[in-house]
Design a protein around this motif. Structure first.
Motif, PDB file in Angstrom:
ATOM      1  N   SER A 241      -2.301  11.100  -9.578  1.00 33.49           N
ATOM      2  CA  SER A 241      -2.949  11.172 -10.885  1.00 33.49           C
ATOM      3  C   SER A 241      -3.247   9.754 -11.373  1.00 33.49           C
ATOM      4  O   SER A 241      -2.333   8.937 -11.522  1.00 33.49           O
ATOM      5  N   LEU A 242      -4.510   9.466 -11.579  1.00 33.88           N
ATOM      6  CA  LEU A 242      -4.915   8.167 -12.114  1.00 33.88           C
ATOM      7  C   LEU A 242      -5.218   8.318 -13.598  1.00 33.88           C
ATOM      8  O   LEU A 242      -5.886   9.278 -13.999  1.00 33.88           O
ATOM      9  N   PRO A 243      -4.728   7.419 -14.433  1.00 29.45           N
ATOM     10  CA  PRO A 243      -4.893   7.565 -15.882  1.00 29.45           C
ATOM     11  C   PRO A 243      -6.344   7.396 -16.309  1.00 29.45           C
ATOM     12  O   PRO A 243      -7.106   6.639 -15.709  1.00 29.45           O
TER      13      PRO A 243
ATOM     14  N   ALA B 147     -12.065  -6.182 -11.304  1.00 29.81           N
ATOM     15  CA  ALA B 147     -12.625  -6.939 -10.180  1.00 29.81           C
ATOM     16  C   ALA B 147     -11.603  -7.228  -9.086  1.00 29.81           C
ATOM     17  O   ALA B 147     -11.973  -7.619  -7.980  1.00 29.81           O
ATOM     18  N   GLY B 148     -10.328  -7.055  -9.394  1.00 28.78           N
ATOM     19  CA  GLY B 148      -9.295  -7.326  -8.399  1.00 28.78           C
ATOM     20  C   GLY B 148      -8.988  -6.101  -7.559  1.00 28.78           C
ATOM     21  O   GLY B 148      -9.802  -5.187  -7.413  1.00 28.78           O
ATOM     22  N   ILE B 149      -7.784  -6.080  -6.990  1.00 30.58           N
ATOM     23  CA  ILE B 149      -7.338  -4.957  -6.155  1.00 30.58           C
ATOM     24  C   ILE B 149      -6.539  -3.983  -7.017  1.00 30.58           C
ATOM     25  O   ILE B 149      -5.687  -4.401  -7.806  1.00 30.58           O
ATOM     26  N   SER B 150      -6.814  -2.695  -6.865  1.00 32.37           N
ATOM     27  CA  SER B 150      -6.039  -1.691  -7.589  1.00 32.37           C
ATOM     28  C   SER B 150      -5.830  -0.483  -6.683  1.00 32.37           C
ATOM     29  O   SER B 150      -6.683  -0.149  -5.856  1.00 32.37           O
ATOM     30  N   PHE B 151      -4.690   0.157  -6.838  1.00 31.40           N
ATOM     31  CA  PHE B 151      -4.382   1.342  -6.042  1.00 31.40           C
ATOM     32  C   PHE B 151      -3.241   2.113  -6.689  1.00 31.40           C
ATOM     33  O   PHE B 151      -2.485   1.572  -7.503  1.00 31.40           O
ATOM     34  N   HIS B 152      -3.137   3.400  -6.319  1.00 32.79           N
ATOM     35  CA  HIS B 152      -2.027   4.242  -6.761  1.00 32.79           C
ATOM     36  C   HIS B 152      -0.856   4.028  -5.815  1.00 32.79           C
ATOM     37  O   HIS B 152      -1.043   3.788  -4.617  1.00 32.79           O
ATOM     38  N   SER B 153       0.354   4.154  -6.340  1.00 34.53           N
ATOM     39  CA  SER B 153       1.539   3.888  -5.508  1.00 34.53           C
ATOM     40  C   SER B 153       1.643   4.835  -4.323  1.00 34.53           C
ATOM     41  O   SER B 153       2.205   4.478  -3.283  1.00 34.53           O
TER      42      SER B 153
ATOM     43  N   VAL C  46      -1.266  -1.877  -9.980  1.00 29.02           N
ATOM     44  CA  VAL C  46      -0.656  -0.764  -9.262  1.00 29.02           C
ATOM     45  C   VAL C  46      -0.401   0.362 -10.265  1.00 29.02           C
ATOM     46  O   VAL C  46       0.257   0.139 -11.289  1.00 29.02           O
ATOM     47  N   TYR C  47      -0.927   1.536  -9.964  1.00 28.91           N
ATOM     48  CA  TYR C  47      -0.737   2.691 -10.843  1.00 28.91           C
ATOM     49  C   TYR C  47       0.421   3.548 -10.328  1.00 28.91           C
ATOM     50  O   TYR C  47       0.313   4.200  -9.288  1.00 28.91           O
ATOM     51  N   GLY C  48       1.526   3.507 -11.059  1.00 23.37           N
ATOM     52  CA  GLY C  48       2.662   4.375 -10.746  1.00 23.37           C
ATOM     53  C   GLY C  48       2.662   5.526 -11.728  1.00 23.37           C
ATOM     54  O   GLY C  48       3.628   5.726 -12.469  1.00 23.37           O
ATOM     55  N   THR C  49       1.562   6.271 -11.734  1.00 18.09           N
ATOM     56  CA  THR C  49       1.303   7.253 -12.784  1.00 18.09           C
ATOM     57  C   THR C  49       1.452   8.696 -12.317  1.00 18.09           C
ATOM     58  O   THR C  49       0.880   9.609 -12.914  1.00 18.09           O
ATOM     59  N   GLY C  50       2.193   8.897 -11.260  1.00 17.43           N
ATOM     60  CA  GLY C  50       2.560  10.251 -10.878  1.00 17.43           C
ATOM     61  C   GLY C  50       1.467  11.054 -10.215  1.00 17.43           C
ATOM     62  O   GLY C  50       0.523  10.511  -9.642  1.00 17.43           O
ATOM     63  N   PHE C  51       1.593  12.386 -10.356  1.00 17.71           N
ATOM     64  CA  PHE C  51       0.760  13.304  -9.598  1.00 17.71           C
ATOM     65  C   PHE C  51       0.202  14.401 -10.496  1.00 17.71           C
ATOM     66  O   PHE C  51       0.730  14.662 -11.578  1.00 17.71           O
ATOM     67  N   ARG C  52      -0.846  15.040 -10.009  1.00 16.71           N
ATOM     68  CA  ARG C  52      -1.433  16.171 -10.709  1.00 16.71           C
ATOM     69  C   ARG C  52      -0.645  17.415 -10.310  1.00 16.71           C
ATOM     70  O   ARG C  52      -1.019  18.147  -9.397  1.00 16.71           O
ATOM     71  N   THR C  53       0.457  17.611 -11.003  1.00 21.86           N
ATOM     72  CA  THR C  53       1.444  18.599 -10.559  1.00 21.86           C
ATOM     73  C   THR C  53       1.103  20.031 -10.945  1.00 21.86           C
ATOM     74  O   THR C  53       1.685  20.967 -10.403  1.00 21.86           O
ATOM     75  N   GLY C  54       0.202  20.226 -11.891  1.00 16.23           N
ATOM     76  CA  GLY C  54      -0.091  21.582 -12.354  1.00 16.23           C
ATOM     77  C   GLY C  54      -1.211  22.271 -11.609  1.00 16.23           C
ATOM     78  O   GLY C  54      -1.476  23.455 -11.845  1.00 16.23           O
ATOM     79  N   ASP C  55      -1.876  21.566 -10.700  1.00 16.46           N
ATOM     80  CA  ASP C  55      -3.022  22.155 -10.010  1.00 16.46           C
ATOM     81  C   ASP C  55      -2.607  23.033  -8.833  1.00 16.46           C
ATOM     82  O   ASP C  55      -3.307  23.979  -8.473  1.00 16.46           O
TER      83      ASP C  55
END
Length: 484
Positions: A141-143, A152-158, A332-341
């Protein structure tokens, strides 16, 4: 590759592998496991971030039919758990049944033929029985933060860690303070020049008391008859007792609250930082986290905890609502998962043309978390109402696997083409869950990943795991409609 099977399983994590093994042991060999990735392992394949480990003791985190006595640590790390799953797949002959690189896009039930017609990225196939073992923690899950794509830099989910990213000596922002973040933040803190940790709400973090097992200890567990089962049973009982605090008597969480306070005060001396790290909701309402190095990492001089809400992501960094922009090289996005889908993004269509995700638009529901009325011969592992806050999910999965196997054996024995749980049975189960959920700590004033957008908890089991095992001990024929 064949194009028709008796059973098709989606996913090759603990649930999918355990189901395939038990089917083969029961004499069901006409099966396939559809895996979208190039390797097995589910969440333990995907989450390779630094410090990734289990937060349930190792000796509870293995199949009952394949005990592992030689875990390296009290809390197993990701590589060791993945190795265990690969070992199970090899030992029980599951590997030849797995179709890697095969993502399911759609499944439609053909009531005349009594089969599921399954569309995948690797072609079409059919199966009499479809079992989803996708799990709840598989879709990052990305916010929804303005400007997120403009960085412009590097970004990714954990859960999609970019191991090619150079982080040493860099300025890094971490968004989120959940179960993954508390594991990788201490790892990053020892490498980066500057670390900004953006916290929306403080988690409860208690001490982990992790340690490596000695060679002697591992040897004794294996050599002394009864020692390993006794150790496992003792751990199970200790963790199971915590269910009372979660599901019936939240006041019983008081000793754990004191443990949290002791952990926080031992490591964080700054009163302002300590206040920022103190949750404003009842313990257990969100997932309780364990760590021995999270709080010490936050006291390091180059680490800053940011509690001001994020306004937007800019090309150079992250700007908070007070106008402060913190420039970073990596997010770094440590924002969890889409758990309800649960089954998204695949499309699952019943015999009357109903689409399952549409049926679940107000929250997922399944009898015992396993069967859904109107979708014959479809079974879910780790479905709604089967997550835990206090014990090992492997125990729950083995309960579900036995129930599904019981349904398949009954179908074989009586020559049934398909079975479908009765709507009134599912509705009665859902009503019981809603009544019991109101007494739990999960509905006591916080918003968590256990909930739907409108605040309904649909992920967790509101009771003891042994009561779930009893409820799933054998399928009740009266609960189903059937056709020969």
């Amino acid at each position: 590759m064949k194009s028709s099977y008796e059973v098709a399983i989606i996913g090759s994590g603990f649930g999918g592998l355990g189901m395939a093994i038990r089917l083969k042991q029961a004499g069901v060999h006409d099966l396939t496991v559809l895996e979208k990735a190039g390797d097995l392992g589910g969440t333990w394949r995907d989450n390779t971030y630094p410090g990734a480990a289990c937060d349930i003791p190792s000796h509870l985190y293995s199949f009952s039919f394949e005990p592992k006595t030689d875990w390296a640590r009290r809390y197993a790390t990701q590589p060791e758990i993945l190795d265990y799953l690969r070992h199970c797949a090899r030992k029980y002959g599951v590997l030849p049944h797995i179709r890697f690189g095969t993502e399911v896009t759609e499944a439609r039930f053909d009531s005349d033929a009594g089969i599921w017609r399954i569309s995948t990225t690797g072609g079409e196939l059919t199966a009499r029985v479809l079992i989803s073992a996708c799990g709840q923690l598989n879709r990052p899950s990305l916010p929804d933060i303005p400007g997120r794509d403009a960085f412009a830099g590097i970004s990714f989910h954990s859960a999609r860690w970019d191991h090619s990213a150079e982080l040493d000596g860099k300025r890094v922002a971490v968004v989120g303070t959940g179960a993954s973040a508390i594991q990788f933040v201490p790892e990053l803190a020892g490498r980066v020049e500057r670390l900004y940790l953006f916290q929306r709400s403080a988690p409860y973090v208690i001490d982990k008391t992790d340690r490596a097992y000695t060679r002697l200890g591992r040897g004794l567990l294996k050599a002394v008859p009864g020692w390993y089962p006794l150790n496992r049973a003792t751990l199970y009982a200790l963790f199971e007792a915590r269910a009372l605090g979660f599901v019936k008597y939240p006041a019983l969480m008081a000793p754990v609250v004191r443990r949290f306070q002791k952990n926080l005060h031992a490591h964080v001396l700054d009163p302002a930082l300590r206040e920022a790290l103190t949750p404003d909701y009842p313990m257990g309402c969100k997932r309780i986290l364990i760590s021995d190095d999270y709080y010490p990492a936050l006291t390091r001089p180059h680490v800053e905890l940011v509690t001001e809400p994020i306004e937007r992501v800019t090309a150079q960094g992250v700007r908070t609502r007070d106008g402060t922009e913190r420039r970073v090289d990596t997010i770094v996005y440590g924002t969890g998962f889409r758990t309800g889908d649960f089954l998204a993004p695949m499309k699952v269509v019943g015999p009357d043309g109903r689409e399952l995700n549409e049926t679940w638009r107000d929250g997922a529901s399944a009898h015992l978390g396993i069967t859904v009325s109107g979708f014959p011969n479809l079974f879910l592992l780790y479905g709604p109402y089967t997550n835990l806050g206090h014990n090992s999910i492997i125990y729950m999965l083995e309960s579900q696997i036995r129930y599904v196997l019981g349904c398949l054996q009954a179908m074989r024995r009586t020559g049934l083409r398909w079975i479908d749980v009765r709507p009134e049975v599912q509705e009665a189960f859902e009503a019981r869950m809603r009544r019991r959920m109101r007494e739990t700590v999960w509905e006591q004033g916080c918003h968590s990943w256990y909930m739907t957008e409108d605040g309904k908890v649909v992920n967790n089991w509101p009771g003891f795991t042994f009561t779930y095992r009893n409820a799933t001990r054998r399928p009740d024929p009266r609960h189903f409609r059937a056709r020969r």
